[in-house]
Motif scaffolding. Structure first.
Motif, PDB file in Angstrom:
ATOM      1  N   SER A 210       0.819  -1.217   0.000  1.00 52.00           N
ATOM      2  CA  SER A 210       0.000   0.000   0.000  1.00 52.00           C
ATOM      3  C   SER A 210       0.853   1.267   0.000  1.00 52.00           C
ATOM      4  N   SER A 211       2.172   1.143  -0.078  1.00 50.78           N
ATOM      5  CA  SER A 211       3.059   2.315  -0.131  1.00 50.78           C
ATOM      6  C   SER A 211       2.919   2.992  -1.483  1.00 50.78           C
ATOM      7  N   THR A 212       2.767   4.313  -1.456  1.00 54.94           N
ATOM      8  CA  THR A 212       2.641   5.060  -2.710  1.00 54.94           C
ATOM      9  C   THR A 212       4.008   5.250  -3.343  1.00 54.94           C
ATOM     10  N   LEU A 213       4.012   5.498  -4.655  1.00 51.90           N
ATOM     11  CA  LEU A 213       5.265   5.715  -5.370  1.00 51.90           C
ATOM     12  C   LEU A 213       5.974   6.973  -4.884  1.00 51.90           C
ATOM     13  N   VAL A 214       5.223   7.966  -4.450  1.00 48.86           N
ATOM     14  CA  VAL A 214       5.826   9.194  -3.922  1.00 48.86           C
ATOM     15  C   VAL A 214       6.576   8.905  -2.629  1.00 48.86           C
ATOM     16  N   SER A 215       6.006   8.104  -1.747  1.00 52.07           N
ATOM     17  CA  SER A 215       6.686   7.784  -0.494  1.00 52.07           C
ATOM     18  C   SER A 215       7.930   6.931  -0.730  1.00 52.07           C
ATOM     19  N   VAL A 216       7.886   6.077  -1.744  1.00 52.88           N
ATOM     20  CA  VAL A 216       9.059   5.267  -2.087  1.00 52.88           C
ATOM     21  C   VAL A 216      10.164   6.169  -2.629  1.00 52.88           C
ATOM     22  N   ALA A 217       9.804   7.103  -3.514  1.00 44.52           N
ATOM     23  CA  ALA A 217      10.791   7.997  -4.124  1.00 44.52           C
ATOM     24  C   ALA A 217      11.495   8.868  -3.078  1.00 44.52           C
ATOM     25  N   LYS A 218      10.793   9.266  -2.041  1.00 44.45           N
ATOM     26  CA  LYS A 218      11.393  10.095  -0.987  1.00 44.45           C
ATOM     27  C   LYS A 218      12.441   9.333  -0.182  1.00 44.45           C
ATOM     28  N   ARG A 219      12.357   8.012  -0.158  1.00 51.63           N
ATOM     29  CA  ARG A 219      13.283   7.211   0.644  1.00 51.63           C
ATOM     30  C   ARG A 219      14.462   6.653  -0.137  1.00 51.63           C
ATOM     31  N   LEU A 220      14.561   6.984  -1.423  1.00 52.52           N
ATOM     32  CA  LEU A 220      15.637   6.448  -2.253  1.00 52.52           C
ATOM     33  C   LEU A 220      16.991   7.029  -1.879  1.00 52.52           C
ATOM     34  N   LYS A 221      18.002   6.187  -1.932  1.00 53.19           N
ATOM     35  CA  LYS A 221      19.390   6.595  -1.720  1.00 53.19           C
ATOM     36  C   LYS A 221      20.221   5.997  -2.849  1.00 53.19           C
ATOM     37  N   CYS A 222      21.041   6.827  -3.485  1.00 54.46           N
ATOM     38  CA  CYS A 222      21.856   6.377  -4.600  1.00 54.46           C
ATOM     39  C   CYS A 222      22.956   5.444  -4.087  1.00 54.46           C
ATOM     40  N   SER A 223      23.108   4.302  -4.741  1.00 52.10           N
ATOM     41  CA  SER A 223      24.160   3.367  -4.349  1.00 52.10           C
ATOM     42  C   SER A 223      25.519   3.775  -4.912  1.00 52.10           C
ATOM     43  N   GLY A 224      25.524   4.715  -5.852  1.00 51.42           N
ATOM     44  CA  GLY A 224      26.780   5.167  -6.445  1.00 51.42           C
ATOM     45  C   GLY A 224      27.437   6.278  -5.641  1.00 51.42           C
ATOM     46  N   CYS A 225      26.662   7.340  -5.340  1.00 51.47           N
ATOM     47  CA  CYS A 225      27.247   8.506  -4.668  1.00 51.47           C
ATOM     48  C   CYS A 225      26.676   8.754  -3.275  1.00 51.47           C
ATOM     49  N   GLY A 226      25.639   8.021  -2.888  1.00 52.00           N
ATOM     50  CA  GLY A 226      25.055   8.189  -1.562  1.00 52.00           C
ATOM     51  C   GLY A 226      24.077   9.349  -1.456  1.00 52.00           C
ATOM     52  N   ASN A 227      23.680   9.942  -2.562  1.00 54.64           N
ATOM     53  CA  ASN A 227      22.773  11.089  -2.575  1.00 54.64           C
ATOM     54  C   ASN A 227      21.371  10.685  -2.104  1.00 54.64           C
ATOM     55  N   HIS A 228      20.765  11.528  -1.261  1.00 52.51           N
ATOM     56  CA  HIS A 228      19.396  11.315  -0.791  1.00 52.51           C
ATOM     57  C   HIS A 228      18.420  12.285  -1.426  1.00 52.51           C
ATOM     58  N   ALA A 229      18.898  13.434  -1.894  1.00 51.84           N
ATOM     59  CA  ALA A 229      18.024  14.524  -2.336  1.00 51.84           C
ATOM     60  C   ALA A 229      17.738  14.450  -3.831  1.00 51.84           C
ATOM     61  N   GLY A 230      16.468  14.590  -4.189  1.00 55.58           N
ATOM     62  CA  GLY A 230      16.069  14.710  -5.574  1.00 55.58           C
ATOM     63  C   GLY A 230      16.065  13.428  -6.384  1.00 55.58           C
ATOM     64  N   ASN A 231      16.232  12.293  -5.756  1.00 57.05           N
ATOM     65  CA  ASN A 231      16.202  11.033  -6.496  1.00 57.05           C
ATOM     66  C   ASN A 231      14.792  10.791  -7.026  1.00 57.05           C
ATOM     67  N   ARG A 232      14.712  10.232  -8.220  1.00 60.43           N
ATOM     68  CA  ARG A 232      13.419  10.022  -8.859  1.00 60.43           C
ATOM     69  C   ARG A 232      13.154   8.548  -9.070  1.00 60.43           C
ATOM     70  N   LEU A 233      11.897   8.240  -9.177  1.00 62.36           N
ATOM     71  CA  LEU A 233      11.448   6.879  -9.456  1.00 62.36           C
ATOM     72  C   LEU A 233      10.784   6.904 -10.820  1.00 62.36           C
ATOM     73  N   LEU A 234      11.360   6.168 -11.776  1.00 59.14           N
ATOM     74  CA  LEU A 234      10.833   6.126 -13.131  1.00 59.14           C
ATOM     75  C   LEU A 234      10.071   4.829 -13.346  1.00 59.14           C
ATOM     76  N   LEU A 235       9.018   4.908 -14.123  1.00 60.51           N
ATOM     77  CA  LEU A 235       8.241   3.725 -14.483  1.00 60.51           C
ATOM     78  C   LEU A 235       8.622   3.301 -15.881  1.00 60.51           C
ATOM     79  N   GLY A 236       8.905   2.036 -16.045  1.00 61.32           N
ATOM     80  CA  GLY A 236       9.202   1.501 -17.365  1.00 61.32           C
ATOM     81  C   GLY A 236       8.191   0.429 -17.708  1.00 61.32           C
ATOM     82  N   ARG A 237       7.926   0.287 -18.978  1.00 64.16           N
ATOM     83  CA  ARG A 237       6.972  -0.730 -19.417  1.00 64.16           C
ATOM     84  C   ARG A 237       7.731  -1.778 -20.208  1.00 64.16           C
ATOM     85  N   LEU A 238       7.610  -3.021 -19.798  1.00 63.78           N
ATOM     86  CA  LEU A 238       8.265  -4.118 -20.486  1.00 63.78           C
ATOM     87  C   LEU A 238       7.598  -4.342 -21.842  1.00 63.78           C
TER      88      LEU A 238
END
Length: 89
Positions: free
Chosen positions: A58-86
């Motif tokens: 039941s977690s919204t995509l907005v709440s997931v996007a706010k919790r993202l952390k980049c595994s490359g540089c460790g950035n927490h701010a401004g990370n986005r969640l993109l939807l792709g269609r197979l």
């Protein structure tokens, strides 16, 4: 825009996504999630089924996007969640 594995990252015309109300459990199975970091421009696919088990379906995509952390540089701010269609066969 295309992912390196051939996944179409553009918003599909036949499915309107409202990120404020769309949840992990309500996304159709043809969609994949990709995390994008604006600082280092890294993109990485996310296992949406494992994420749903950890955060709840039941977690919204907005709440997931706010919790993202980049595994490359460790950035927490401004990370986005993109939807792709197979691609459909």
């Amino acid at each position: 825009m295309r992912h390196r594995k051939g996944i179409d990252l553009a918003r599909p015309a036949d499915y309107a996504v409202d990120p404020g109300h769309e949840t992990l459990g309500s996304l159709p199975e043809m969609f994949v999630l990709v995390a994008a970091c604006p600082a280092c421009r890294k993109r990485a696919p996310i296992d949406r089924w494992e994420l749903g088990r950890q955060m709840g379906k039941s977690s919204t995509l907005v709440s997931v996007a706010k919790r993202l952390k980049c595994s490359g540089c460790g950035n927490h701010a401004g990370n986005r969640l993109l939807l792709g269609r197979l691609p459909r066969d």
